[in-house]
Scaffold this motif. Structure first.
Motif: not given
Length: 350
Positions: A68-69, A147-151, A187-190
């Motif tokens: 999620r962004s 995209d992004s991934v956060l832990f 936008a969905n990659s921010f």
């Protein structure tokens, strides 16, 4: 009589709200206690992400993995999208420092050990939070946007961070565009970078070959030294080829030192001392004297083909096939590790 007494005690504890079943205790992780070591980002819901533990964790430890962004205001996540996922992984057993784990398309966390791939812990998909209704989409690279991934962690009921400076943040990865960057049709990659993760993430800006990658450096050293090497894109192999073509482009997201029975993994490379070495059984009780000035004696029950002495940087300073004792008189005074097939021991040369 004793059994009846134990039953009464158990009933009393239950009535008081206590359980006789041991509770699993979560290990609290902070920024940098996990590093990302591999990812697959494709357009067909076959994404995957591999990570290495840089801290021992106990059974019951919970880690959330989300794409999620995060808002630039550092106050929470943006609205739900059909391609965003949040997965909550719970370790059901203690897992040591240096273990490489992969969250993959089966929506499960796996590891490869001794030629066997196995599921580790349990995974819950927080679809009510993310709004995702499609397949696995972590790091989906639609139109090369990235995209992004956060832990991050939570305790108790599932909850997402609402503060960029929260101690719940652990690590993250950004592909395609940099953290906080906005481009046309992305936008969905921010995704902004949580302030707590400054210095604890890795970024792969847009290129024609950013979709898939593995860390290819040595798996050697302390948590801080490993983290610095892993979070340096220069130590990665990046590839844009289609990963589901059945060919050599399929990235194998486990350690180079492990095989799933057919192929060896692609993460890391041979070094002077591996993470697996650091996690060997202690044989400190089998060596003497310690501290040692000249001859280090090794008990006969430590059967091994080779003895290796390394410094704390992981470099081998002495290697021999001698049995029973090792002459260390030529070594400079300091702390070393004796590494054998049977285990490992810290020795002090004086």
């Amino acid at each position: 009589m004793k059994k009846q007494l134990l039953k009464k005690i158990g009933l009393l504890l239950a009535l008081m709200g206590f359980s006789s079943t041991p509770l699993m205790a979560q290990t609290t992780l902070t920024a940098g206690d996990i590093a990302i070591v591999g990812y697959k980002a494709v357009n067909t819901n076959q994404g995957a992400i591999a990570f290495i533990l840089l801290k021992d964790i106990e059974a019951g430890t919970v880690i959330n993995i989300s794409n999620r962004s995060w808002l630039s205001a550092q106050t929470g996540f943006s609205g739900s999208y059909g391609v965003d996922d949040v997965y909550t992984w719970t370790a059901t057993n203690a897992i040591p420092f240096g273990t490489i784990l992969t969250l993959g398309t089966g929506e499960s966390v796996t590891r490869v050990t001794n030629n066997v791939s196995s599921n580790v812990g349990t995974v819950t998909r927080q679809s009510a939070v993310s709004g995702a209704t499609t397949g696995f989409n972590l790091l989906s690279n639609n139109s090369f946007n990235g995209d992004s991934v956060l832990f991050y962690q939570h305790s108790g009921a599932f909850a997402e961070p609402t503060d960029g400076a929260s101690t719940a943040w652990i690590t993250g990865i950004k592909t395609g565009i940099d953290w906080g960057e906005i481009k046309a049709n992305t936008a969905n990659s921010f995704c902004a970078k949580p302030t707590a993760l400054e210095g604890f993430t890795i970024t792969f800006p847009f290129s024609s070959s950013m979709q898939n990658g593995v860390y290819n450096g040595e798996l050697v050293g302390t948590a801080s030294s490993l983290r610095a090497k892993i979070n340096n894109p220069a130590n990665w192999t990046i590839n844009s080829n289609v990963l589901n073509d059945g060919g050599s482009h399929i990235y194998r997201l486990w350690s180079y030192a492990e095989s799933d029975g057919t192929n060896f993994g692609q993460i890391g490379k041979a070094g002077t001392l591996s993470v697996k070495d650091f996690n060997k059984t202690s044989i400190a009780a089998n060596v003497s004297p310690n501290p040692v000035s000249s001859i280090l004696n090794i008990a006969s029950d430590v059967v091994t083909k080779k003895y290796k002495i390394v410094n704390l940087a992981g470099a081998t300073v002495l290697e021999t096939e001698a049995t029973g004792s090792i002459d260390v008189s030529t070594l400079a005074n300091g702390i070393y590790l004796l590494v054998t097939d049977a285990g490992i021991a810290k020795i002090i040369k004086e």
